[in-house]
Design an enzyme around this catalytic site. Structure first.
Site, short mmCIF file in Angstrom:
data_model
loop_
_atom_site.label_atom_id
_atom_site.label_comp_id
_atom_site.label_asym_id
_atom_site.label_seq_id
_atom_site.Cartn_x
_atom_site.Cartn_y
_atom_site.Cartn_z
N HIS A 143 11.27 -0.58 -4.72
CA HIS A 143 10.31 -0.84 -5.79
C HIS A 143 10.71 -0.06 -7.04
O HIS A 143 10.42 1.13 -7.16
CB HIS A 143 8.90 -0.43 -5.35
CG HIS A 143 8.30 -1.33 -4.33
ND1 HIS A 143 7.60 -2.46 -4.65
CD2 HIS A 143 8.33 -1.28 -2.97
CE1 HIS A 143 7.20 -3.06 -3.55
NE2 HIS A 143 7.63 -2.37 -2.52
N CYS A 199 11.42 -6.41 -3.01
CA CYS A 199 10.89 -6.22 -1.66
C CYS A 199 10.59 -7.59 -1.01
O CYS A 199 11.52 -8.31 -0.66
CB CYS A 199 9.66 -5.33 -1.70
SG CYS A 199 9.23 -4.62 -0.08
N TYR A 200 9.34 -7.99 -0.85
CA TYR A 200 9.06 -9.31 -0.27
C TYR A 200 9.70 -10.41 -1.11
O TYR A 200 10.22 -11.40 -0.57
CB TYR A 200 7.55 -9.54 -0.19
CG TYR A 200 7.18 -10.90 0.37
CD1 TYR A 200 7.18 -11.13 1.75
CD2 TYR A 200 6.89 -11.97 -0.48
CE1 TYR A 200 6.88 -12.39 2.26
CE2 TYR A 200 6.59 -13.22 0.03
CZ TYR A 200 6.58 -13.43 1.40
OH TYR A 200 6.29 -14.68 1.91
N GLU A 207 9.40 -0.26 -9.90
CA GLU A 207 8.25 -0.08 -10.79
C GLU A 207 7.49 1.21 -10.56
O GLU A 207 6.73 1.64 -11.43
CB GLU A 207 7.30 -1.28 -10.67
CG GLU A 207 6.59 -1.41 -9.33
CD GLU A 207 7.36 -2.20 -8.29
OE1 GLU A 207 6.74 -2.72 -7.35
OE2 GLU A 207 8.60 -2.30 -8.42
N LYS A 222 -6.67 -0.45 -18.91
CA LYS A 222 -7.58 0.38 -19.68
C LYS A 222 -6.87 1.15 -20.80
O LYS A 222 -7.36 1.20 -21.93
CB LYS A 222 -8.32 1.34 -18.76
CG LYS A 222 -9.27 2.30 -19.46
CD LYS A 222 -10.49 1.58 -20.02
CE LYS A 222 -11.47 1.27 -18.92
NZ LYS A 222 -12.75 0.74 -19.44
N GLY A 271 4.99 -7.74 -1.42
CA GLY A 271 3.77 -8.22 -0.77
C GLY A 271 3.72 -7.77 0.67
O GLY A 271 4.73 -7.32 1.23
N ASP A 280 -14.30 -1.45 -23.44
CA ASP A 280 -13.81 -2.79 -23.16
C ASP A 280 -14.58 -3.84 -23.96
O ASP A 280 -14.00 -4.64 -24.70
CB ASP A 280 -13.92 -3.11 -21.66
CG ASP A 280 -13.21 -2.08 -20.80
OD1 ASP A 280 -12.26 -1.45 -21.31
OD2 ASP A 280 -13.61 -1.90 -19.64
#
Length: 511
Positions: free
Chosen positions: A169, A82-83, A171, A367, A55, A227
């Site tokens: 990170h 991280c945060y 990810e 998506k 964050g 969608d």
């Protein structure tokens, strides 16, 4: 499926959604909740582990974000990123301070101690840093697991309690073994079995819809895009003919779109479609409005008004279903601590009070996952891989006031772009393509005569989920054909430009 759930608490990182994606790609079901989710709500999910995201804040800032302290008492494995790492250290008595050397970008991680978090991974690896604060002193019972040049506590943990923390990170794509780290946390530490896929998701959502709806009816709002079409298919599988599929022509559609939608639902999906012509109403309400946020909210409110009016014509309709995605939630700042980027007509653009209860079965997926779900439900590839089209339609692709003349001009230019992409074999190789009417006039020369007319911007991007995107490297010949045709065939346009902005810093749409 729920017994193998990993929860991600969102503290506002631009990468939060990627954490859930990486786990899902590994076959582990993951959900994202706001950082301040009540402890009861977290416990109701029965997670096998919790990840605290990154964050933008500092743990010592006045507006710092903190989760319910009870999260640390649940006897569940925790991973702070991280945060989330800094908050974990701060909570247990460690010291966090501004780093002498801020780290943004690649760094080399050196693993110092064997740990299930790094099982079967190289001892040295490239990771992605993005932080201004760092941990200076570890809390009691925590030990160093890995270091980097500027982060002596780049990874640390209390392995007895299964608490782990990473300064980097894992990810993001730039962390070369990040997927393995997240998978190890889920499988080696949280004991998740894996095996989650879109087939499981479909079965779970169908069961949830049946449970929530009961004997009531559902009005499903569709646009013809993937969608809303997937939502309609899910509802049809769950409650059969108790779903009313409604399409509203708001006058902001692309060329031939209404006819195409009506054909697809009748002949491909076999669904009875209720079509409502509301072109005059939308254009009247948008008259004189230039602010993009106001346009989005007007469109969202008008949609709901029409849906509620239609629902009142049918006995037993208590729910409204729509194709909200996780990307919509993030950009409308509903998911966690993120800032509002733009109000989506089906999220931030909704009125505060509604007579119908919302059903949004896709709100926690992306998506590309929706497309996989569509194929799982038997929808055609042509429909599933159709380019995204925003609910507010061409209304947010006209800079400034929306009127019939501007819509006609933009509609034709947009059709030319799509025709050229398809004939050149580029439509299926790109994520999204459209034109924007800039309402900026420039001088031109046509037939030896001076012109002073409008400009069109062509926007074509490559992406996987819409959270980030880069402009498409289209052949110059294709761009030249698009420009030539638009200028020659669309009266009122004498200049075409190509948008080469990536997301971030831009958004895909202009408004």
């Amino acid at each position: 499926m729920k017994k193998d759930c990993i929860l991600v608490l969102d503290f506002g990182s631009q990468y939060t959604q990627l954490i859930a994606r990486r786990l899902r790609e590994a076959g582990i079901y993951a959900e994202i909740l706001p950082f301040n989710a009540p402890l009861k709500r977290i416990q109701e999910r029965s997670p096998k582990g919790i990840i605290l995201s990154g964050g933008p804040a500092s743990v010592y800032a006045k507006d710092a974000y903190f989760c319910d302290a009870g999260v640390f008492e649940l006897a569940l494995p925790l991973l702070g990123i991280c945060y989330g790492m800094q908050m974990m250290a701060h909570h247990f008595g460690g010291r966090v301070s501004p780093a002498a050397h801020k780290e943004y970008g690649k760094a080399r991680l050196e693993i110092q101690k064997e740990s299930p978090l790094f099982r079967d991974l190289p001892s040295g690896q490239i990771v992605w840093m993005s932080h201004a604060d760092r941990v200076e002193n570890l809390p009691q019972n925590f030990e160093i697991l890995a270091t980097s040049e500027n982060s002596p506590y780049c990874a640390f943990g209390d392995e007895a309690r299964h608490f782990y923390a990473l300064q980097f990170h894992p990810e993001v794509e730039h962390s070369e073994w990040g997927r393995g780290i997240l998978k190890n946390f889920a499988t080696q530490i949280c004991a998740c079995e894996g095996g989650w896929n879109m087939g499981n998701f479909a079965k779970n959502q169908i069961a949830l819809i049946r449970k929530e709806v009961g004997d009531a009816k559902v009005l499903c709002a569709v646009s013809g895009g993937v969608d809303s079409s997937v939502v309609a298919a899910l509802l049809a599988a769950a409650i059969g003919d108790r779903v009313l599929v409604v399409f509203v022509d708001n006058g902001l559609l692309r060329e031939g779109e209404r006819q195409q939608v009506e054909f697809v639902f009748k002949n491909t999906l076999g669904v009875d479609l209720i079509s409502i012509d509301a072109r005059e109403l939308f254009l009247a309400r948008l008259g004189g409005v230039r602010d993009p946020e106001q346009k989005r909210k007007i469109i969202g409110n008008t949609f709901i008004e029409i849906f509620e009016k239609e629902a009142a014509r049918h006995e037993g309709v208590k729910f409204l279903a729509q194709g909200t995605l996780y990307t919509d939630i993030i950009e409308s700042s509903v998911a966690g601590a993120g800032k509002t980027i733009k109000s989506h007509h089906n999220v931030g653009g909704l009125p505060e009070r509604m007579n119908l209860k919302l059903i949004e079965p896709l709100r926690e997926i992306f998506k590309d996952e929706v497309r996989a779900l569509g194929l799982e439900l038997g929808l055609s590839r042509e429909l599933v891989f159709r380019h995204p089209f925003p609910g507010p339609g061409l209304g947010i692709r006209i800079m400034g006031e929306v009127d019939a003349a501007s819509l006609a001009l933009l509609r034709r230019a947009d059709a030319i772009l799509l025709e050229e992409l398809k004939s050149g074999g580029w439509y299926d190789r790109t994520w999204q393509a459209f034109c924007v009417l800039l309402n900026v006039k420039s001088v031109g020369v046509m037939g030896d005569n001076r012109t002073y007319e409008n400009s069109i911007c062509v926007r074509v991007v490559d992406a996987s989920d819409g959270m980030s995107a880069v402009f498409s490297r289209l052949p110059y010949e294709l761009l030249e054909n698009v420009s030539r045709r638009i200028i020659n065939e669309v009266e009122g346009i004498n200049r075409v430009v190509y948008d080469i902005t990536s997301k971030p810093p831009g958004t895909i749409e202009w408004e």
